[in-house]
Design a protein around this motif. Structure first.
Motif, mmCIF file in Angstrom:
data_model
loop_
_atom_site.group_PDB
_atom_site.id
_atom_site.type_symbol
_atom_site.label_atom_id
_atom_site.label_comp_id
_atom_site.label_asym_id
_atom_site.label_seq_id
_atom_site.Cartn_x
_atom_site.Cartn_y
_atom_site.Cartn_z
ATOM 1 N N HIS A 1 -9.499 5.889 4.225
ATOM 2 C CA HIS A 1 -10.062 4.880 5.554
ATOM 3 C C HIS A 1 -8.416 5.549 5.995
ATOM 4 N N ALA A 2 -7.147 5.417 5.864
ATOM 5 C CA ALA A 2 -5.781 6.002 5.926
ATOM 6 C C ALA A 2 -6.349 7.393 6.835
ATOM 7 N N ALA A 3 -6.474 8.237 6.414
ATOM 8 C CA ALA A 3 -6.735 9.735 6.614
ATOM 9 C C ALA A 3 -7.959 9.461 7.704
ATOM 10 N N LYS A 4 -9.216 8.703 8.181
ATOM 11 C CA LYS A 4 -10.044 8.458 8.792
ATOM 12 C C LYS A 4 -9.717 8.153 9.829
ATOM 13 N N HIS A 5 -9.099 6.679 10.021
ATOM 14 C CA HIS A 5 -8.814 5.390 10.415
ATOM 15 C C HIS A 5 -7.803 5.586 11.414
ATOM 16 N N GLY A 6 -7.294 6.471 10.775
ATOM 17 C CA GLY A 6 -4.915 6.064 10.317
ATOM 18 C C GLY A 6 -4.415 4.702 10.334
ATOM 19 N N ASP A 7 -4.811 3.878 9.822
ATOM 20 C CA ASP A 7 -4.923 2.661 9.428
ATOM 21 C C ASP A 7 -4.743 2.662 7.770
ATOM 22 N N PHE A 8 -2.814 2.109 7.790
ATOM 23 C CA PHE A 8 -1.628 2.403 6.482
ATOM 24 C C PHE A 8 -2.448 0.428 5.841
ATOM 25 N N LEU B 1 3.166 -5.008 -3.406
ATOM 26 C CA LEU B 1 2.419 -5.084 -4.710
ATOM 27 C C LEU B 1 3.609 -4.265 -5.882
ATOM 28 N N VAL B 2 3.848 -3.429 -5.784
ATOM 29 C CA VAL B 2 4.624 -2.175 -6.158
ATOM 30 C C VAL B 2 6.234 -1.949 -6.288
ATOM 31 N N GLU B 3 6.258 -2.092 -4.802
ATOM 32 C CA GLU B 3 7.638 -2.156 -4.330
ATOM 33 C C GLU B 3 8.379 -2.255 -5.174
ATOM 34 N N GLY B 4 9.782 -1.442 -5.479
ATOM 35 C CA GLY B 4 10.649 -2.112 -6.690
ATOM 36 C C GLY B 4 10.178 -1.466 -7.511
ATOM 37 N N SER B 5 9.904 -0.503 -8.221
ATOM 38 C CA SER B 5 9.414 -0.335 -9.522
ATOM 39 C C SER B 5 8.794 0.883 -9.522
ATOM 40 N N VAL B 6 8.803 1.809 -10.686
ATOM 41 C CA VAL B 6 8.827 3.109 -10.782
ATOM 42 C C VAL B 6 7.322 3.337 -9.898
ATOM 43 N N HIS B 7 6.859 2.806 -10.057
ATOM 44 C CA HIS B 7 4.851 2.837 -9.852
ATOM 45 C C HIS B 7 5.095 3.276 -8.202
ATOM 46 N N ALA B 8 5.543 2.336 -7.760
ATOM 47 C CA ALA B 8 6.319 2.310 -5.469
ATOM 48 C C ALA B 8 6.527 4.574 -5.449
ATOM 49 N N THR B 9 6.753 5.074 -6.081
ATOM 50 C CA THR B 9 6.921 6.269 -6.215
ATOM 51 C C THR B 9 6.000 7.585 -6.705
ATOM 52 N N ASP B 10 6.027 6.429 -7.786
ATOM 53 C CA ASP B 10 4.114 7.436 -7.816
ATOM 54 C C ASP B 10 3.631 7.494 -6.812
ATOM 55 N N LEU B 11 2.888 5.752 -6.502
ATOM 56 C CA LEU B 11 1.924 5.788 -5.491
ATOM 57 C C LEU B 11 2.936 7.057 -3.777
ATOM 58 N N ILE B 12 3.881 6.606 -3.389
ATOM 59 C CA ILE B 12 3.997 7.690 -2.911
ATOM 60 C C ILE B 12 4.265 8.864 -3.307
ATOM 61 N N PHE B 13 3.740 9.797 -3.911
ATOM 62 C CA PHE B 13 4.106 11.187 -3.837
ATOM 63 C C PHE B 13 2.576 11.440 -4.183
ATOM 64 N N SER B 14 2.007 10.739 -5.251
ATOM 65 C CA SER B 14 0.341 11.021 -5.056
ATOM 66 C C SER B 14 -0.352 10.848 -3.469
ATOM 67 N N LEU B 15 0.269 10.387 -2.722
ATOM 68 C CA LEU B 15 -0.061 10.323 -1.553
ATOM 69 C C LEU B 15 0.578 11.467 0.086
ATOM 70 N N ARG B 16 1.586 12.055 -1.071
ATOM 71 C CA ARG B 16 1.910 13.116 -0.205
ATOM 72 C C ARG B 16 1.431 14.053 0.776
ATOM 73 N N PRO B 17 0.346 14.802 -0.163
ATOM 74 C CA PRO B 17 -0.613 15.591 -0.392
ATOM 75 C C PRO B 17 -1.997 15.540 0.662
ATOM 76 N N LYS B 18 -1.605 14.422 0.915
ATOM 77 C CA LYS B 18 -3.743 14.303 1.271
ATOM 78 C C LYS B 18 -2.705 13.572 3.116
ATOM 79 N N LEU B 19 -2.201 12.304 2.871
ATOM 80 C CA LEU B 19 -1.831 11.868 4.160
ATOM 81 C C LEU B 19 -0.801 12.600 4.828
ATOM 82 N N ASN B 20 -0.552 12.271 6.059
ATOM 83 C CA ASN B 20 0.940 12.611 6.812
ATOM 84 C C ASN B 20 1.617 11.295 7.335
ATOM 85 N N PHE B 21 2.599 10.778 6.591
ATOM 86 C CA PHE B 21 3.242 9.424 6.919
ATOM 87 C C PHE B 21 5.152 9.591 6.332
ATOM 88 N N VAL B 22 5.141 8.390 7.461
ATOM 89 C CA VAL B 22 6.739 8.497 7.112
ATOM 90 C C VAL B 22 6.982 6.845 6.674
#
Length: 151
Positions: A46-53, A62-83
């Motif tokens: 959805h984010a890649a198609k519409h630019g809506d995050f 939901l996962v902020e403050g846990s190790v799962h947040a970094t996993d989510l961010i690193f899994s999205l890095r190759p697929k999307l351009n975001f900061v």
């Protein structure tokens, strides 16, 4: 994905990120579930198609403050351009490849902190226990039943 499956995943994201329900969710089990992985995939498409995050922002909250947040961010890095925004709560923002490279260099230099539970206070600071037993008080008069002596 078909429209019916996308609608189910959107409902799943809204249900899981509801503050009344998210307090009872075990993040480790959630992040290992197949439904969560499908919802991340749907939100990424959805984010890649519409630019809506928005869906990704809900999942990050939901996962902020846990190790799962970094996993989510690193899994999205190759697929999307975001900061990520620096303010709390962090959010995804659309970015150019130059901004992504600059943010990645800054992220490598910063350590990631994980929330920990506060330590329990030490027992040394605790007040002495006060006995409320009538036998320990001075209210017992001599000659009365038991007259304050323990055997």
């Amino acid at each position: 994905m078909d429209e019916k499956r996308i609608a189910e995943l959107r409902k799943f994201i809204s249900t899981v990120t509801d503050p009344k329900i998210s307090a009872f969710i075990d993040l480790k089990k959630l992040c290992q579930s197949g439904t969560y992985n499908l919802s991340v995939q749907m939100a990424t498409e959805h984010a890649a198609k519409h630019g809506d995050f928005n869906y990704l922002n809900h999942l990050l909250t939901l996962v902020e403050g846990s190790v799962h947040a970094t996993d989510l961010i690193f899994s999205l890095r190759p697929k999307l351009n975001f900061v990520l925004t620096e303010t709390k709560p962090r959010k995804f923002k659309k970015a150019t490849p130059e901004q992504v490279a600059k943010a990645a260099k800054q992220a490598l230099s910063k350590p990631i902190t994980v929330k920990t539970a506060p330590a329990k206070p030490s027992k040394k600071a605790a007040k002495p226990k006060i006995s409320h037993d009538l036998m320990d008080s001075r209210l017992m008069l001599p000659g009365s039943y038991g007259h304050g002596k323990r055997r």
